[in-house]
Design an enzyme around this catalytic site. Structure first.
Site, PDB file in Angstrom:
ATOM      1  N   CYS A 179      77.135  30.210 -25.311  1.00  0.00           N
ATOM      2  CA  CYS A 179      76.716  29.757 -26.636  1.00  0.00           C
ATOM      3  C   CYS A 179      76.474  30.938 -27.569  1.00  0.00           C
ATOM      4  CB  CYS A 179      75.490  28.844 -26.535  1.00  0.00           C
ATOM      5  SG  CYS A 179      75.161  27.932 -28.071  1.00  0.00           S
ATOM      6  N   HIS A 235      76.455  25.112 -22.744  1.00  0.00           N
ATOM      7  CA  HIS A 235      75.425  25.709 -21.891  1.00  0.00           C
ATOM      8  C   HIS A 235      75.670  25.306 -20.442  1.00  0.00           C
ATOM      9  CE1 HIS A 235      72.408  27.269 -24.867  1.00  0.00           C
ATOM     10  NE2 HIS A 235      73.170  26.525 -25.661  1.00  0.00           N
ATOM     11  N   GLU A 238      73.956  25.943 -17.970  1.00  0.00           N
ATOM     12  CA  GLU A 238      72.702  25.700 -17.267  1.00  0.00           C
ATOM     13  C   GLU A 238      72.110  24.328 -17.578  1.00  0.00           C
ATOM     14  OE1 GLU A 238      71.180  27.325 -21.214  1.00  0.00           O
ATOM     15  OE2 GLU A 238      73.003  27.403 -19.998  1.00  0.00           O
TER      16      GLU A 238
END
Length: 200
Positions: free
Chosen positions: A101, A178, A180
């Site tokens: 990002c 993202h 994660e």
């Protein structure tokens, strides 16, 4: 093997204190089988990156904070200066580098790409990769419209902005979603390609 990760910078006004932080999602990510060979090492902006370079096998530039070019505040400027040094040392030392990002935007900006404000990039959306498409999360206010000549696109959003790219000659990748967070690993081909560059 350690993977260095840059952190979000925040200011806690009630304590008059600047802080470095990572979302707990990063810890959950490194608990997954995909990351079982790696240990995250959060990088402090008060420690010169040259100190870390012998300890790590790769680096992730994480999300959070807009680039100072678009949001000229003290924290963004501090982070930009540090991550510029990270990019330059990774290039010199051939350390694999992945931008997530904001990190992807930082790499794109470093290599003379065109970034501009965007709409409808909050939540989740379709990403087009080769002849396939998949759903990814999306949490950014700026999009990469055109890549610098050293970078090549890998994925596009429906509005034709760049969702993922790599360097033509160096061990550098950028991903706008993202990894994660939820819907961050719906396609892991690019991540696996980056992992293949990491040497023990």
């Amino acid at each position: 093997m350690f993977i260095g990760i840059t952190q979000r910078l925040i200011c806690n006004d009630s304590y008059h204190e600047k802080r470095e932080c990572l979302a707990l999602d990063w810890g959950k990510l490194f608990n997954k089988d995909l990351f079982k060979n790696f240990t995250p090492l959060p990088l402090s902006y008060e420690i010169d990156f040259s100190y870390y370079k012998h300890l790590i096998k790769a680096v992730i530039l994480s999300g959070g904070n807009d680039l100072s070019f678009y949001s000229p505040n003290v924290l963004s400027k501090k982070r930009d200066l540090y991550e510029k040094q990270v990019i330059e040392i990774c290039l010199e030392e051939k350390i694999p580098l992945l931008g997530i990002c904001r990190g992807a935007q930082m790499i794109a900006h470093y290599f003379n790409s065109h970034i501009s404000p965007c709409e409808n990039h909050i939540g989740k959306h379709e990403v087009f990769f080769s002849k396939e498409k998949f759903i990814s999360n999306s949490f950014h206010n700026f999009a990469i419209e055109k890549l610098g000549e050293d970078l090549v696109e890998l994925c596009l959003a429906k509005d034709n902005t760049i969702e993922a790219f790599k360097h033509k000659y160096e061990n550098i990748f950028g991903i706008m979603w993202h990894i994660e967070r939820e819907n961050g690993l719906n396609n892991i081909q690019i991540l696996k390609e980056w992992f293949s560059l990491i040497k023990e």
